[in-house]
Design a protein around this motif. Structure first.
Motif, PDB file in Angstrom:
ATOM      1  N   ASP A 286       0.831  -1.203   0.000  1.00  0.00           N
ATOM      2  CA  ASP A 286       0.000   0.000   0.000  1.00  0.00           C
ATOM      3  C   ASP A 286       0.868   1.256   0.000  1.00  0.00           C
ATOM      4  O   ASP A 286       0.586   2.224  -0.715  1.00  0.00           O
ATOM      5  CB  ASP A 286      -0.916   0.021   1.232  1.00  0.00           C
ATOM      6  CG  ASP A 286      -2.046  -0.984   1.145  1.00  0.00           C
ATOM      7  OD1 ASP A 286      -2.321  -1.452   0.029  1.00  0.00           O
ATOM      8  OD2 ASP A 286      -2.641  -1.279   2.201  1.00  0.00           O
ATOM      9  N   ALA A 287       1.930   1.237   0.807  1.00  0.00           N
ATOM     10  CA  ALA A 287       2.826   2.398   0.874  1.00  0.00           C
ATOM     11  C   ALA A 287       3.466   2.653  -0.485  1.00  0.00           C
ATOM     12  O   ALA A 287       3.553   3.808  -0.937  1.00  0.00           O
ATOM     13  CB  ALA A 287       3.905   2.155   1.933  1.00  0.00           C
ATOM     14  N   ARG A 288       3.921   1.591  -1.135  1.00  0.00           N
ATOM     15  CA  ARG A 288       4.558   1.746  -2.447  1.00  0.00           C
ATOM     16  C   ARG A 288       3.586   2.332  -3.462  1.00  0.00           C
ATOM     17  O   ARG A 288       3.950   3.206  -4.256  1.00  0.00           O
ATOM     18  CB  ARG A 288       5.095   0.406  -2.939  1.00  0.00           C
ATOM     19  CG  ARG A 288       5.803   0.506  -4.305  1.00  0.00           C
ATOM     20  CD  ARG A 288       6.512  -0.781  -4.680  1.00  0.00           C
ATOM     21  NE  ARG A 288       5.596  -1.886  -4.834  1.00  0.00           N
ATOM     22  CZ  ARG A 288       5.587  -2.975  -4.077  1.00  0.00           C
ATOM     23  NH1 ARG A 288       6.437  -3.095  -3.069  1.00  0.00           N
ATOM     24  NH2 ARG A 288       4.737  -3.958  -4.295  1.00  0.00           N
ATOM     25  N   ALA A 289       2.332   1.867  -3.435  1.00  0.00           N
ATOM     26  CA  ALA A 289       1.331   2.379  -4.382  1.00  0.00           C
ATOM     27  C   ALA A 289       1.100   3.871  -4.162  1.00  0.00           C
ATOM     28  O   ALA A 289       1.025   4.650  -5.123  1.00  0.00           O
ATOM     29  CB  ALA A 289       0.031   1.601  -4.231  1.00  0.00           C
ATOM     30  N   HIS A 290       1.016   4.291  -2.908  1.00  0.00           N
ATOM     31  CA  HIS A 290       0.816   5.719  -2.621  1.00  0.00           C
ATOM     32  C   HIS A 290       2.044   6.532  -3.029  1.00  0.00           C
ATOM     33  O   HIS A 290       1.913   7.647  -3.547  1.00  0.00           O
ATOM     34  CB  HIS A 290       0.508   5.925  -1.139  1.00  0.00           C
ATOM     35  CG  HIS A 290      -0.880   5.528  -0.750  1.00  0.00           C
ATOM     36  ND1 HIS A 290      -1.999   6.215  -1.156  1.00  0.00           N
ATOM     37  CD2 HIS A 290      -1.336   4.493   0.003  1.00  0.00           C
ATOM     38  CE1 HIS A 290      -3.087   5.642  -0.663  1.00  0.00           C
ATOM     39  NE2 HIS A 290      -2.718   4.585   0.039  1.00  0.00           N
ATOM     40  N   ARG A 291       3.223   6.002  -2.785  1.00  0.00           N
ATOM     41  CA  ARG A 291       4.443   6.729  -3.177  1.00  0.00           C
ATOM     42  C   ARG A 291       4.489   6.907  -4.696  1.00  0.00           C
ATOM     43  O   ARG A 291       4.809   7.991  -5.204  1.00  0.00           O
ATOM     44  CB  ARG A 291       5.689   5.976  -2.706  1.00  0.00           C
ATOM     45  CG  ARG A 291       6.997   6.645  -3.153  1.00  0.00           C
ATOM     46  CD  ARG A 291       8.214   5.887  -2.671  1.00  0.00           C
ATOM     47  NE  ARG A 291       8.300   4.554  -3.216  1.00  0.00           N
ATOM     48  CZ  ARG A 291       8.775   4.266  -4.438  1.00  0.00           C
ATOM     49  NH1 ARG A 291       9.163   5.246  -5.250  1.00  0.00           N
ATOM     50  NH2 ARG A 291       8.841   3.027  -4.861  1.00  0.00           N
ATOM     51  N   GLU A 297       2.294  11.785   1.888  1.00  0.00           N
ATOM     52  CA  GLU A 297       1.782  11.787   3.258  1.00  0.00           C
ATOM     53  C   GLU A 297       1.117  10.451   3.581  1.00  0.00           C
ATOM     54  O   GLU A 297       1.351   9.854   4.638  1.00  0.00           O
ATOM     55  CB  GLU A 297       0.807  12.945   3.455  1.00  0.00           C
ATOM     56  CG  GLU A 297       0.340  13.094   4.887  1.00  0.00           C
ATOM     57  CD  GLU A 297      -0.529  14.327   5.094  1.00  0.00           C
ATOM     58  OE1 GLU A 297      -0.928  14.560   6.242  1.00  0.00           O
ATOM     59  OE2 GLU A 297      -0.794  15.032   4.106  1.00  0.00           O
ATOM     60  N   GLU A 298       0.307   9.960   2.665  1.00  0.00           N
ATOM     61  CA  GLU A 298      -0.357   8.676   2.876  1.00  0.00           C
ATOM     62  C   GLU A 298       0.666   7.524   2.825  1.00  0.00           C
ATOM     63  O   GLU A 298       0.541   6.544   3.569  1.00  0.00           O
ATOM     64  CB  GLU A 298      -1.450   8.458   1.828  1.00  0.00           C
ATOM     65  CG  GLU A 298      -2.327   7.239   2.060  1.00  0.00           C
ATOM     66  CD  GLU A 298      -3.181   7.362   3.314  1.00  0.00           C
ATOM     67  OE1 GLU A 298      -3.581   6.309   3.856  1.00  0.00           O
ATOM     68  OE2 GLU A 298      -3.434   8.494   3.753  1.00  0.00           O
ATOM     69  N   ALA A 299       1.673   7.664   1.956  1.00  0.00           N
ATOM     70  CA  ALA A 299       2.716   6.644   1.888  1.00  0.00           C
ATOM     71  C   ALA A 299       3.429   6.531   3.229  1.00  0.00           C
ATOM     72  O   ALA A 299       3.698   5.418   3.715  1.00  0.00           O
ATOM     73  CB  ALA A 299       3.713   6.975   0.783  1.00  0.00           C
ATOM     74  N   ASN A 300       3.742   7.680   3.844  1.00  0.00           N
ATOM     75  CA  ASN A 300       4.406   7.654   5.142  1.00  0.00           C
ATOM     76  C   ASN A 300       3.550   6.949   6.196  1.00  0.00           C
ATOM     77  O   ASN A 300       4.063   6.202   7.039  1.00  0.00           O
ATOM     78  CB  ASN A 300       4.719   9.071   5.611  1.00  0.00           C
ATOM     79  CG  ASN A 300       5.847   9.698   4.818  1.00  0.00           C
ATOM     80  OD1 ASN A 300       6.598   9.016   4.138  1.00  0.00           O
ATOM     81  ND2 ASN A 300       5.955  11.023   4.898  1.00  0.00           N
ATOM     82  N   GLU A 301       2.252   7.191   6.147  1.00  0.00           N
ATOM     83  CA  GLU A 301       1.360   6.524   7.107  1.00  0.00           C
ATOM     84  C   GLU A 301       1.394   5.011   6.908  1.00  0.00           C
ATOM     85  O   GLU A 301       1.434   4.245   7.882  1.00  0.00           O
ATOM     86  CB  GLU A 301      -0.064   7.047   6.938  1.00  0.00           C
ATOM     87  CG  GLU A 301      -1.043   6.446   7.937  1.00  0.00           C
ATOM     88  CD  GLU A 301      -2.437   7.044   7.819  1.00  0.00           C
ATOM     89  OE1 GLU A 301      -3.399   6.350   8.204  1.00  0.00           O
ATOM     90  OE2 GLU A 301      -2.555   8.192   7.354  1.00  0.00           O
ATOM     91  N   LYS A 302       1.412   4.567   5.652  1.00  0.00           N
ATOM     92  CA  LYS A 302       1.443   3.129   5.375  1.00  0.00           C
ATOM     93  C   LYS A 302       2.807   2.527   5.694  1.00  0.00           C
ATOM     94  O   LYS A 302       2.889   1.376   6.130  1.00  0.00           O
ATOM     95  CB  LYS A 302       1.078   2.871   3.909  1.00  0.00           C
ATOM     96  CG  LYS A 302      -0.346   3.278   3.548  1.00  0.00           C
ATOM     97  CD  LYS A 302      -1.368   2.530   4.390  1.00  0.00           C
ATOM     98  CE  LYS A 302      -2.793   2.910   4.007  1.00  0.00           C
ATOM     99  NZ  LYS A 302      -3.795   2.196   4.848  1.00  0.00           N
TER     100      LYS A 302
END
Length: 312
Positions: A286-291, A297-302
């Motif tokens: 999920d983090a990679r997809a947001h990045r 910001e969402e990537a950091n949360e994931k």
């Protein structure tokens, strides 16, 4: 963990952050990794304790050389330090004076007991115990693990065997591994240290039942064999977590002597470690997809979800 510079995409500071990223290439995961190590003051205390232990054991035994080794010397120790944090010191004993321990029945156990007695005399207010193949001295702020050793004639050493109930010795070559680790870290611009520290924090935060050294070697293998020599810390961490369940399943060997690092890992612990690694992998995807979509910001949360700790 917070940083002095707000991460990319942080409200009200985006232009400044984008400029910083372009100038340094520093990411939120880089910042997180940088913050996980011991402080300079803690590093000084670690060195002072090593010097004191060296003085004590040289007075009690015939020591031919001593080495500080382990995660502190490779830059992969993670904090905050506590009485459960450990740093490693090896004391190489004179074979002429103490060879009976190397040759005799239960020699490694007798050696550990002798080291324990010597340290108990000097540290009556600290908890001193034999812990597998070392003698641990537990201070209020961290623990020092003392490993007695003999040279093995190949450039490495022999230390008491963890699982032989004091009857034999096992090979180790911390200097050889450190040289290999540093070569890879230098070739990757210091990113191996960062990936290893992030991997250890994942292990610690999510209670993954593998040893700290095992986790570090898996990180070493991943970074060493990654096809993109210019990969960012984020790419390397994402790739490491993606491969983690498979690495735990298939086992890991020491980079120097080829011994299995997980040979005594029981089935239930391996199953639990794989389960937790898969959970981290789902969140890291999920983090990679947001990045990749530019939503930092969402990537950091994931990333924080995957690692079990906030990434600011």
């Amino acid at each position: 963990m917070g940083t002095d510079i707000a991460p990319p995409g942080y409200p009200g500071n985006q232009d400044e952050d984008e400029s910083e990223q372009q100038n340094t290439g520093q990411t939120s995961l880089d910042d997180y990794a940088d913050e996980t190590g011991p402080t300079n003051r803690q590093g000084k205390t670690i060195n002072e304790r090593r010097e004191r232990l060296e003085q004590i054991l040289e007075e009690e035994m015939e020591v031919v050389e001593s080495h500080q080794f382990g995660s502190f010397t490779r830059g992969t120790m993670v904090g905050p330090l506590s009485e459960d944090s450990d740093t490693d010191v090896m004391f190489v004993l004179s074979r002429e004076k103490h060879g009976k321990w190397e040759r005799g029945e239960n020699g490694s156990s007798n050696c550990l007991r002798a080291v324990k007695r010597a340290l108990e005399k000097r540290y009556p207010n600290s908890k001193v115990k034999i812990d597998r193949n070392v003698v641990s001295v537990q201070f209020s702020d961290f623990t020092v693990d003392v490993a007695p050793a003999f040279k093995d004639g190949t450039g490495g050493y022999k230390i008491p065997d963890t699982y032989s109930e004091g009857r034999s010795w096992v090979r180790t070559n911390p200097r050889g591994y450190k040289q290999r680790f540093e070569a890879v870290d230098n070739a990757r611009g210091g990113k191996l240290q960062k990936v290893a520290r992030v991997a250890k924090k994942l292990r610690e935060n999510r209670n993954v039942p593998v040893s700290s050294y095992h986790m570090e070697v898996m990180a070493y293998d991943h970074v060493h064999n990654h096809p993109n020599k210019d990969a960012s810390t984020e790419e390397l961490v994402e790739g490491f977590v993606e491969e983690l369940p498979r690495r735990i399943s298939r086992g890991t060997r020491d980079p120097v002597n080829g011994d299995r690092l997980d040979s005594n890992m029981d089935r239930s612990n391996r199953k639990e470690a794989i389960r937790k690694a898969k959970a981290a992998r789902r969140q890291m995807r999920d983090a990679r997809a947001h990045r990749q979509n530019g939503d930092n910001e969402e990537a950091n949360e994931k990333y924080g979800d995957a690692l079990g700790e906030d990434i600011d």
